[in-house]
Design a protein around this motif. Structure first.
Motif, PDB file in Angstrom:
ATOM      1  N   CYS A  10     -10.890  -0.544 -13.823  1.00 53.87           N
ATOM      2  CA  CYS A  10     -10.747  -1.981 -13.620  1.00 53.87           C
ATOM      3  C   CYS A  10      -9.788  -2.567 -14.648  1.00 53.87           C
ATOM      4  O   CYS A  10      -9.705  -2.088 -15.785  1.00 53.87           O
ATOM      5  CB  CYS A  10     -12.108  -2.672 -13.722  1.00 53.87           C
ATOM      6  N   PHE A  11      -9.096  -3.591 -14.230  1.00 55.02           N
ATOM      7  CA  PHE A  11      -8.217  -4.282 -15.167  1.00 55.02           C
ATOM      8  C   PHE A  11      -9.065  -4.916 -16.268  1.00 55.02           C
ATOM      9  O   PHE A  11      -8.805  -4.724 -17.452  1.00 55.02           O
ATOM     10  CB  PHE A  11      -7.402  -5.352 -14.412  1.00 55.02           C
ATOM     11  N   LYS A  12     -10.082  -5.621 -15.837  1.00 55.52           N
ATOM     12  CA  LYS A  12     -10.995  -6.241 -16.801  1.00 55.52           C
ATOM     13  C   LYS A  12     -11.780  -5.153 -17.515  1.00 55.52           C
ATOM     14  O   LYS A  12     -12.323  -4.241 -16.879  1.00 55.52           O
ATOM     15  CB  LYS A  12     -12.005  -7.149 -16.071  1.00 55.52           C
ATOM     16  N   GLU A  13     -11.822  -5.243 -18.787  1.00 54.71           N
ATOM     17  CA  GLU A  13     -12.666  -4.397 -19.631  1.00 54.71           C
ATOM     18  C   GLU A  13     -12.227  -2.934 -19.704  1.00 54.71           C
ATOM     19  O   GLU A  13     -12.475  -2.275 -20.707  1.00 54.71           O
ATOM     20  CB  GLU A  13     -14.147  -4.468 -19.203  1.00 54.71           C
ATOM     21  N   GLN A  14     -11.608  -2.403 -18.670  1.00 59.35           N
ATOM     22  CA  GLN A  14     -11.155  -1.017 -18.792  1.00 59.35           C
ATOM     23  C   GLN A  14      -9.676  -0.968 -19.194  1.00 59.35           C
ATOM     24  O   GLN A  14      -9.347  -0.583 -20.306  1.00 59.35           O
ATOM     25  CB  GLN A  14     -11.410  -0.254 -17.481  1.00 59.35           C
ATOM     26  N   LYS A  15      -8.790  -1.393 -18.308  1.00 59.55           N
ATOM     27  CA  LYS A  15      -7.375  -1.414 -18.694  1.00 59.55           C
ATOM     28  C   LYS A  15      -7.191  -2.231 -19.975  1.00 59.55           C
ATOM     29  O   LYS A  15      -6.345  -1.925 -20.814  1.00 59.55           O
ATOM     30  CB  LYS A  15      -6.528  -2.011 -17.560  1.00 59.55           C
ATOM     31  N   GLU A  16      -8.006  -3.256 -20.114  1.00 58.70           N
ATOM     32  CA  GLU A  16      -7.868  -4.124 -21.283  1.00 58.70           C
ATOM     33  C   GLU A  16      -8.172  -3.435 -22.613  1.00 58.70           C
ATOM     34  O   GLU A  16      -7.830  -3.975 -23.673  1.00 58.70           O
ATOM     35  CB  GLU A  16      -8.769  -5.355 -21.125  1.00 58.70           C
ATOM     36  N   LEU A  17      -8.762  -2.265 -22.549  1.00 62.31           N
ATOM     37  CA  LEU A  17      -8.973  -1.518 -23.792  1.00 62.31           C
ATOM     38  C   LEU A  17      -7.654  -1.236 -24.506  1.00 62.31           C
ATOM     39  O   LEU A  17      -7.633  -0.939 -25.707  1.00 62.31           O
ATOM     40  CB  LEU A  17      -9.669  -0.181 -23.493  1.00 62.31           C
ATOM     41  N   GLY A  18      -6.571  -1.310 -23.749  1.00 58.93           N
ATOM     42  CA  GLY A  18      -5.275  -0.992 -24.331  1.00 58.93           C
ATOM     43  C   GLY A  18      -4.426  -2.217 -24.621  1.00 58.93           C
ATOM     44  O   GLY A  18      -3.210  -2.105 -24.782  1.00 58.93           O
ATOM     45  N   ARG A  19      -5.028  -3.357 -24.694  1.00 59.97           N
ATOM     46  CA  ARG A  19      -4.243  -4.581 -24.981  1.00 59.97           C
ATOM     47  C   ARG A  19      -3.421  -4.418 -26.249  1.00 59.97           C
ATOM     48  O   ARG A  19      -2.295  -4.880 -26.339  1.00 59.97           O
ATOM     49  CB  ARG A  19      -5.192  -5.773 -25.148  1.00 59.97           C
ATOM     50  N   GLU A  20      -4.007  -3.750 -27.214  1.00 60.88           N
ATOM     51  CA  GLU A  20      -3.302  -3.648 -28.482  1.00 60.88           C
ATOM     52  C   GLU A  20      -2.270  -2.531 -28.502  1.00 60.88           C
ATOM     53  O   GLU A  20      -1.311  -2.568 -29.267  1.00 60.88           O
ATOM     54  CB  GLU A  20      -4.351  -3.485 -29.594  1.00 60.88           C
ATOM     55  N   SER A  21      -2.465  -1.544 -27.659  1.00 59.04           N
ATOM     56  CA  SER A  21      -1.482  -0.445 -27.621  1.00 59.04           C
ATOM     57  C   SER A  21      -1.568   0.305 -26.294  1.00 59.04           C
ATOM     58  O   SER A  21      -2.651   0.683 -25.847  1.00 59.04           O
ATOM     59  CB  SER A  21      -1.735   0.537 -28.765  1.00 59.04           C
ATOM     60  N   PHE A  22      -0.412   0.540 -25.715  1.00 58.07           N
ATOM     61  CA  PHE A  22      -0.382   1.272 -24.436  1.00 58.07           C
ATOM     62  C   PHE A  22      -1.090   2.616 -24.549  1.00 58.07           C
ATOM     63  O   PHE A  22      -1.595   3.137 -23.569  1.00 58.07           O
ATOM     64  CB  PHE A  22       1.059   1.469 -23.965  1.00 58.07           C
ATOM     65  N   ALA A  23      -1.132   3.171 -25.744  1.00 58.73           N
ATOM     66  CA  ALA A  23      -1.725   4.499 -25.899  1.00 58.73           C
ATOM     67  C   ALA A  23      -3.233   4.469 -25.690  1.00 58.73           C
ATOM     68  O   ALA A  23      -3.866   5.513 -25.563  1.00 58.73           O
ATOM     69  CB  ALA A  23      -1.386   5.069 -27.277  1.00 58.73           C
ATOM     70  N   LYS A  24      -3.796   3.278 -25.649  1.00 60.23           N
ATOM     71  CA  LYS A  24      -5.245   3.172 -25.440  1.00 60.23           C
ATOM     72  C   LYS A  24      -5.604   2.702 -24.040  1.00 60.23           C
ATOM     73  O   LYS A  24      -6.787   2.484 -23.732  1.00 60.23           O
ATOM     74  CB  LYS A  24      -5.840   2.235 -26.489  1.00 60.23           C
ATOM     75  N   ILE A  25      -4.625   2.494 -23.212  1.00 61.12           N
ATOM     76  CA  ILE A  25      -4.909   2.102 -21.827  1.00 61.12           C
ATOM     77  C   ILE A  25      -5.413   3.330 -21.066  1.00 61.12           C
ATOM     78  O   ILE A  25      -4.753   4.369 -21.069  1.00 61.12           O
ATOM     79  CB  ILE A  25      -3.635   1.569 -21.130  1.00 61.12           C
ATOM     80  N   PRO A  26      -6.576   3.234 -20.419  1.00 58.69           N
ATOM     81  CA  PRO A  26      -7.004   4.370 -19.604  1.00 58.69           C
ATOM     82  C   PRO A  26      -5.938   4.690 -18.555  1.00 58.69           C
ATOM     83  O   PRO A  26      -5.453   3.788 -17.869  1.00 58.69           O
ATOM     84  CB  PRO A  26      -8.295   3.877 -18.948  1.00 58.69           C
ATOM     85  N   ASN A  27      -5.610   5.939 -18.453  1.00 63.67           N
ATOM     86  CA  ASN A  27      -4.543   6.383 -17.538  1.00 63.67           C
ATOM     87  C   ASN A  27      -5.068   6.579 -16.125  1.00 63.67           C
ATOM     88  O   ASN A  27      -5.923   7.434 -15.894  1.00 63.67           O
ATOM     89  CB  ASN A  27      -4.001   7.735 -18.001  1.00 63.67           C
ATOM     90  N   GLY A  28      -4.524   5.860 -15.183  1.00 65.20           N
ATOM     91  CA  GLY A  28      -4.919   6.096 -13.804  1.00 65.20           C
ATOM     92  C   GLY A  28      -4.833   4.841 -12.979  1.00 65.20           C
ATOM     93  O   GLY A  28      -4.763   3.723 -13.504  1.00 65.20           O
ATOM     94  N   GLY A  29      -4.813   5.031 -11.665  1.00 64.55           N
ATOM     95  CA  GLY A  29      -4.765   3.885 -10.766  1.00 64.55           C
ATOM     96  C   GLY A  29      -5.486   4.218  -9.478  1.00 64.55           C
ATOM     97  O   GLY A  29      -5.666   5.390  -9.136  1.00 64.55           O
ATOM     98  N   PRO A  30      -5.905   3.191  -8.745  1.00 63.97           N
ATOM     99  CA  PRO A  30      -6.635   3.414  -7.498  1.00 63.97           C
ATOM    100  C   PRO A  30      -5.686   3.631  -6.327  1.00 63.97           C
ATOM    101  O   PRO A  30      -4.582   3.092  -6.324  1.00 63.97           O
ATOM    102  CB  PRO A  30      -7.402   2.111  -7.320  1.00 63.97           C
ATOM    103  N   GLY A  31      -6.111   4.413  -5.337  1.00 67.37           N
ATOM    104  CA  GLY A  31      -5.225   4.615  -4.198  1.00 67.37           C
ATOM    105  C   GLY A  31      -5.816   5.398  -3.035  1.00 67.37           C
ATOM    106  O   GLY A  31      -5.199   5.500  -1.974  1.00 67.37           O
ATOM    107  N   VAL A  32      -7.027   5.932  -3.199  1.00 69.41           N
ATOM    108  CA  VAL A  32      -7.545   6.868  -2.206  1.00 69.41           C
ATOM    109  C   VAL A  32      -7.648   6.257  -0.809  1.00 69.41           C
ATOM    110  O   VAL A  32      -7.576   6.958   0.200  1.00 69.41           O
ATOM    111  CB  VAL A  32      -8.909   7.444  -2.673  1.00 69.41           C
ATOM    112  N   GLU A  33      -7.775   4.945  -0.758  1.00 68.53           N
ATOM    113  CA  GLU A  33      -7.979   4.275   0.531  1.00 68.53           C
ATOM    114  C   GLU A  33      -6.674   4.049   1.288  1.00 68.53           C
ATOM    115  O   GLU A  33      -6.674   3.940   2.509  1.00 68.53           O
ATOM    116  CB  GLU A  33      -8.674   2.924   0.293  1.00 68.53           C
TER     117      GLU A  33
END
Lengths: 461, 461, 461, 461
Positions: A318-341
């Motif tokens: 999720c963008f909220k709370e998950q992707k946002e973990l990397g606000r301070e540095s791209f290296a902390k953004i969880p890697n991945g995106g949704p698409g299976v559907e």
């Protein structure tokens, strides 16, 4: 229980004809014109396509990553897959360093118990001392006939060339297939360190620290190692022209090198990572998005079979709370995106409707080739007698706009938000059972089975 | 002191004309037809070629290896070089793990003090923590403008991709050139271990455990790393078509990738390693000899400038007592072979006389290109005003048979024993001084100077 | 008569050094540092380059075309050439259908009698019955060692594949070189007819009816014919990436295929043909200008020696009265443009100053390679003892703007009007005689000699 | 009339499964497991393959050539075809110079009236003035959707580049496909004349006067012309690596270039032409047999789909009296060889049994791809509902030796005499009718129908 699908236009990787399809219990048992058999249920498929259900060979449900976990589990993720016309997927069990491979398998079998459609697993190997090579054979006996190795993520998932060679040598014996994440992790690490040291921490630097040359180099190395081991190799999520050329060059020499790409590499580009308000983080995955001109090279690669498969690498955060973990540095953004559907929709619209590929090639890349590559064929991946009745009735004319507000994936954004597509799955059958129909869900958690796969039928193409 | 060389046919990389050459002190000061100047000494070069002295950019004098030391020191080795028409060489200083680069340089300067011709050194780097990167700049200031790194010999000389990248990044700043030993050492180690475990220990297994694919892979990787670092790269002792193709492909894309090969790869082949009575050990060096068909590919690479330089990788070990250390296992045979004396002869005979290359191209690959590549030009590598009078008078018509019984290298066998060649150096001048003439030696230990080199003039070709 | 050029920086295809050059009568006789010889004339070349005079191997002086004649004759054209640093050119004698080759030669010898610099001729062959093949040998004996054939202009100059093969077969015997105008004239004719039928008659249609594919095809065919005949081939005025790839591919296979391009293809593009007020006609020549992206491909081809030579295809027609003949249809515009004066300036500025090529490569493509390719070397094309003193003193720092108002060509426009360039010829010597100096003309009509050329020294590269 | 084929292993280009096939009248109407339908006739296909009948798109029945006529007519030739598992063929109508295309069609329709299996025709165009271009559209309306042009045989069949371009331009509009005989006839003529002048008249000179370079050149030209016309192109009887590379290179650029080869190029080589006693004449056809190493290149081309189709170019002439017409000179030997009966056998044995291609790919190259390429699909070329019941029951285990003494072609020798093959057609159905079974013939002259073909479905691959 029997079902008769009347009058659909049956599309396989080769064929295109109109007929009735009879399903008895879980299996396709007859195909004919105006079949006189009776059935418990009759579906009128006039004006629709009848295709083998999609097979997505690259997903990450319920996967731990950097202190969080991908937001779809095997229930929500497979339900979303099914709505998009995918009736089987291959996820990844992950061996952590020091762990026995068998233990990893048990953990992921457990996770998969709630799946709504059939599934299998690749095994990610991160630690392969000489003594444990035999464990790979045990996996093959369990129907886990593919192993994934990483040339990236040093210190976490990356294995060295000697380990890769050793694993390939083993698959050369036992018939399994090595899937490779091909990026030169050592060099990428240097780029990342430098960027961070210079205060370059926005999402775009995720892409700028992973050059296409690092992907091309690793693809070339993976193929060379496979060649020396006498084994085939399958490159996952190939993203760039540089990498594509290496696969093409090897195939021209007759080397059994195979590769998949994903819809995001065909349809999105690096510009998306510069979206304001940290929205670029929605597109942080690996390999990263590339410059736009790579897209047409990848489409050409699909057309001429340098690329055999399109998977999603579905790994939602999720963008909220998950992707946002990397606000301070791209290296902390969880890697991945949704698409299976969205895989079948996007490829049908941008592939078939746009004239880039034929409707047969579409079925081939989303279903038939994945099945053949990973030992599921002919049980899955085609419409023929004796095959599992994983069948999708596809309406080529319905139009909709992809959006997080309507999709079924458990994630708060869509990478393809606002994309208009024509063509979508209408009725989805999994082993003869209608699990979704015109937007209504009839499936349930746990009905999907783990499928033991055969070894790679390397000769097929 | 002045010398006038009368009436020779002057051959440079471009030119071919007859004239007189005047040398004053150490320098060429005039060229003309029937020069009227007086000189202390006059040499009649009628019917002979006057060429710039050969430059061998890859030798290993007095080098420790596996408990022994290469059998030529800087005196005997440079003397042999001179007899063969080579008037300058670049040897290698070797940093051992943990050692400061500067210390390595001092050790090798000391070894070079007895040189009979001018010389320089490349610096082999085996250990390059971030903190010591600055030492590379110091080397450049000392005139050591090239660094060699190894992708082979894990645990001894091999460095990882991150180190290679770091070194290249530094040369991108300071103008130096990275020379690469390109073989995938990790995989080769697996082949070696397997061979030994299976009792395959004869010399031939040295070749069979080092496949050309392992060389091609490493060349591709070295070039990719250089490309990402924005630096040029120079592949040493390229031995196979696989490797050559990678260089060619990079050059076609405009990447500044350069390479040398050696006479042994042009003229010998893997069959030589199967000679009876352990004589195959005479041909154990790295990369190993290849199948015969690679030879013509390499000659073609020379012709069309995919290969710019031919060096020798001179690294002699006597058959008795030295090569014999490996009687029990090829893995214990000291790696290397003698050749510094025969380079110009072999390339003249098999190149020019056989019609493979022009006489100009011969001068270019043995002298001019090495000088330009490694910052010695125009001081060395050509016949022109202001250049050092490193001049060779070459008799194109004299014939002799190469043999250990007559050569000047301090080693008890010749890799080219029995080869008949036409053309040889007759008179050799080093900075204006005749150091050898018609087989008689006039040079002396210590007269050769260490040459500070300029940085790589990357633009030249 | 003797001349001493003091202290210039002498640049050849290989060398770059500072020295004095002594010229006695027509010949370079000595080069040295601080030469003590006396001379009738001393030129101070400090801060200047001393280079071999340029050789333009593709010009059309005094050439009939479509009812008019190119506007420069051998006097005005060679004078302009000299002002630009070119001291030798090879023009074309044209055999008309039915005419004996010998007659054509006599006509063009006559035209050349007023030349101010040395010149030679290629022979254009348009009619080659079996019986007249022997005439080609006669030409070679006269020093006409190259023949040009056309694959374009059906009905006028075009010859069929059998004729081309026959001519090449003959050159394989007599050592001459076939120069090829490579465009598929048959197909182009269809495009032209269609354009005219559709009323598309503006100058731009000259380009749109001559696709790059038609050039690439013909280049491939020319090379295949040469390969079958066992002869080398030289492609004239190569203009496109398509054509370049065919040459590169052949050279990679070791085939002796050579090619030249021209400054217009390196610096102008198809947009120029759409200039208003019929000014596009100024850029009507064949092959036509291409899309801009081809330029960098051609520069890369120069850098890596896929292209050996840059000539001008100088064929001037005044805009007034000559180009205007085609106001009603592009098919009636005389084909050709002026350029003989600007070649060295443009290549120095856009090549050397812009960092695309080294100063040595500049000398090579404008002088040394043309001389070697067409049998003029070492008499022309280098600075060395015994060579003709065709010497240019080049000021690398002078700047000027190219313009018809100042150029010396007899034509009322410049294709490069307004181009600012740095670097120009200051003093021009032809066989030891200063014929132009700082913009003043000292030469005179008829002083140039016809040069008998040697046969192609095919081995050189 | 209905037929039920029980329990066969159904093989299509994609699928491989066991089921029953129901045929009603001329059409496949149902496929299923244990179908409960009744049928007039039941065939037990247990242990056999059920495949779509072969389609041979290149035959010459009853064709005049050099004063004689090919020895099979449409009755004997199609009967032999059927025995070998081929149930449809496309022969060639030939327009002679000056003749109206329509007249040619009528003549060949007449010849075809005795066909025992379905057939169609390509139209060979030898004369195409602007005024008659419209006739091509008429042909398309008649179901003749492909045109063959010759780049060889000057003065007889050869057309010039302008004609080729014109024809292609027309097909770009009307959807038809140009088939090209690609050899440079002009140059070949020169080689032939020279050979004859030198008294080189044995059969081998047929090959030596037709170099592979002449084929490669023509293929490149044909593709370039097609590219300029915006049309696809299909190269017939591609025989050499040179030609193959041109097709591969075009396909890599996305150009719709297609090609077929023939069993003789895959399995025979130039040595066969040197058989004593004039037997080399049995192998005189065009293009000629090549050196052996080309074979593996062609097989690789089949594997990776550079070659889409394998046809036979069946054009039989008896050794006695026909081939013997050329005893005095190879130039008088009727060009052609027999093969229509052996195609499936040879490709099954040397392709599938030898592990070169999968059984699916075998069906694809002999049936499915020909059908798709030439507008017969899905009526022919697959096993699916609604398709013509052109079905072959193939015994993969039966072994036999190919021989003129047992084959059904009306010709006194076999090119493959003595070849042992495993796998053969057992039962052959043409539109539901058993026309041959276990070696017995049940068909009859005239039962085959002329099939109107659709236009080329160019998008398919």
């Amino acid at each position: 229980m029997s079902t008769l699908i009347r009058n659909g236009r049956i599309i396989t990787a080769e064929q295109d004809y109109t007929a009735d399809v009879l399903i008895e219990k879980e299996t396709i048992t007859a195909i004919g014109s105006s079949l006189q058999m009776k059935a418990d249920k009759v579906i009128d498929a006039s004006g629709k396509y009848v295709i083998p259900g999609g097979i997505d060979v690259h997903t990450h449900m319920d996967m731990p990553f950097g202190g969080t976990t991908s937001s779809d589990d095997f229930e929500t993720g497979t339900r979303a897959a099914a709505f998009g016309g995918t009736t089987c997927l291959i996820d990844f069990a992950i061996q952590t360093k020091g762990q026995k491979i068998r233990e990893a398998l048990d953990i992921w079998w457990k996770k998969g118990e709630i799946s709504t459609i059939d599934f299998s697993l690749h095994m990610i190997v991160t630690d392969l001392p000489e003594a444990h090579l035999e464990d790979m054979n045990e996996m093959v006996r369990e129907g886990i006939t593919s192993f994934k190795l990483f040339m990236a993520y040093p210190g976490v998932l990356m294995v060295d060339d000697a380990t890769i060679y050793r694993a390939m040598k083993k698959t050369a014996e036992n018939g399994a297939l090595v899937c490779m994440h091909a990026e030169n992790g050592s060099v990428i690490d240097m780029f990342v360190q430098k960027a961070i040291a210079e205060g370059k921490k926005a999402p775009i630097y995720h892409a700028l620290t992973r050059p296409t040359t690092a992907e091309g180099e690793a693809v070339n190395r993976a193929i060379a190692l496979a060649q020396m081991a006498g084994a085939p190799v399958y490159i996952v999520h190939l993203s760039s022209a540089d990498a594509l050329e290496k696969v093409a060059e090897a195939r021209d020499r007759g080397i059994p090198a195979f590769a998949e790409t994903c819809p995001q590499y065909l349809l999105l580009s690096i510009e998306d990572m510069e979206r304001p308000d940290f929205e670029g983080a929605k597109y942080v995955f690996t390999p990263p998005l590339r410059e736009k001109w790579h897209q047409e090279k990848l489409w050409a690669g699909i057309k001429k079979n340098t690329l055999q498969v399109v998977s999603t690498d579905h790994c939602p955060f999720c963008f909220k709370e998950q992707k946002e973990l990397g606000r301070e540095s791209f290296a902390k953004i969880p890697n991945g995106g949704p698409g299976v559907e969205n895989r079948l929709q996007l490829l049908f619209h941008h592939g078939v409707n746009m004239g880039r590929i034929s409707v047969n090639r579409w079925v081939e890349i989303v279903s038939t080739a994945p099945a053949k590559m990973f030992g599921l064929y002919p049980r899955k991946g085609t419409i023929s007698i004796g095959s599992d009745a994983d069948v999708v009735i596809w309406d080529p004319n319905t139009e909709h706009t992809i959006s997080a507000s309507t999709h079924h994936m458990r994630v708060d954004y869509s990478m393809f938000e606002g994309f208009k597509v024509k063509g979508n799955a209408e009725t989805i059958l999994s082993r003869g059972e209608i699990i979704a129909d015109k937007g209504t869900w009839f499936g349930k958690a746990g009905r999907g089975k783990f499928i033991k796969r055969d070894v790679f039928a390397g000769a097929w193409k």
